[in-house]
Motif scaffolding. Structure first.
Motif, short mmCIF file in Angstrom:
data_model
loop_
_atom_site.label_atom_id
_atom_site.label_comp_id
_atom_site.label_asym_id
_atom_site.label_seq_id
_atom_site.Cartn_x
_atom_site.Cartn_y
_atom_site.Cartn_z
N SER B 33 -5.36 -7.92 -1.10
CA SER B 33 -5.07 -5.95 -0.83
C SER B 33 -3.85 -5.48 0.10
O SER B 33 -3.79 -6.70 0.81
N TYR B 35 -2.53 -2.65 2.38
CA TYR B 35 -2.46 -1.66 3.71
C TYR B 35 -1.21 -1.12 3.88
O TYR B 35 -0.56 -1.62 4.13
N GLN B 37 -0.04 0.69 7.42
CA GLN B 37 0.01 1.05 8.70
C GLN B 37 1.05 2.64 9.59
O GLN B 37 2.21 2.08 8.79
N LEU B 88 4.46 0.71 7.70
CA LEU B 88 4.53 -0.55 7.51
C LEU B 88 3.52 -1.17 6.33
O LEU B 88 2.63 -0.68 6.93
N LEU B 90 1.56 -3.11 4.57
CA LEU B 90 0.88 -4.86 4.69
C LEU B 90 -0.30 -5.49 4.07
O LEU B 90 -1.20 -4.71 3.26
N PHE B 103 -2.80 -12.39 7.00
CA PHE B 103 -1.83 -11.43 6.43
C PHE B 103 -0.33 -11.81 6.39
O PHE B 103 0.22 -12.19 7.23
N GLY B 104 0.47 -11.23 5.36
CA GLY B 104 1.85 -10.92 5.55
C GLY B 104 2.62 -10.61 6.58
O GLY B 104 1.90 -10.09 7.39
N GLN B 105 3.53 -10.66 6.64
CA GLN B 105 4.35 -10.14 7.48
C GLN B 105 5.24 -8.09 7.78
O GLN B 105 5.63 -7.62 8.51
#
Lengths: 115, 112
Positions: B33, B35, B37, B88, B90, B103-105
């Motif tokens: 998924s 997202y 931010q 950002l 994500l 989550f990734g960075q």
């Protein structure tokens, strides 16, 4: 509308204090609830996952509780340390077709633990 | 074991351009998924893929699209970039659609 609210928005405490972060959600039909921490400019680190059938989960100095009937979760941090300083995010997976695969996040609590 | 990997970490693009972001999930995870931010809106859901099929989409314009490959790697594309797309981005992966999300960075996109 399915929402998540976190209180307080910011919290500053001295090292060694026990503290509680609050999360509320608007619909009791959830799959699970997850707590994350986020350091500035970084991704999210998973802290605890509570399934809808569970009441609490513990990991080290962290304890999270879930009360679906009241739409609330709390994250308890024992003996806080400066390294705990971060933004803490609560995220809910609501049940229902339109919520499939989706995490709904609160705005986060910015925690500062000073020495 | 390796975590979620997002590339690139940083991007600067000009308004009107398009961009493609990549996400490699944890091995064995089939759900990915995305997202967005931002300081004003917080974390907002873009879309979710499971077994190469988009299962859900958030309230974003059609300029935002994505796909998932047979190895579970995912890409998202933003066309005709606007200043407001600076954020950002994500990516998260989980074993199943309602499993624990990792989550990734993130990819920091700046549109100028």
């Amino acid at each position: 509308k399915q929402e998540v609210t976190q209180i307080p928005a910011a919290l500053s405490v001295p090292e060694g204090e026990n503290l509680v972060l609050n999360c509320s959600f608007t619909d009791s039909a959830i799959y699970n609830l997850q707590w994350f921490r986020q350091d500035p400019g970084k991704g999210l680190t998973s802290l605890l996952l509570i399934q809808s059938s569970q009441r609490e989960q513990t990991s080290g100095r962290l304890n999270a509780s879930l009360d679906k009937s009241s739409g609330r979760s709390t994250l308890y941090i024992a003996a806080s340390q400066p390294g705990d300083s971060a933004t803490y995010l609560c995220a809910v997976r609501y049940a229902g077709g339109t919520s499939y695969g989706k995490l709904t996040f609160g705005q986060g609590t910015i925690l500062t633990v000073h020495p | 074991k390796a975590g979620v990997t997002q590339t690139p970490r940083y991007l600067i693009k000009t308004r009107g351009q398009q961009v493609t972001l990549s996400c490699s999930p944890i091995s064995g995870h089939r759900s990915v998924s995305w997202y967005q931010q931002t300081p004003g809106q917080g974390l907002q859901f873009l879309f979710e893929y499971f077994s190469e099929t988009q299962r859900n989409k958030g309230n974003f314009p059609g300029r935002f699209s994505g796909r998932q490959f047979s190895n579970s790697r995912s890409e998202m594309n933003v066309s005709t970039l606007e200043l407001g797309d600076s954020a950002l981005y994500l990516c998260a992966s989980s074993i199943l659609f309602a499993g624990e999300a990792f989550f990734g960075q993130g990819t920091r996109l700046t549109v100028v």
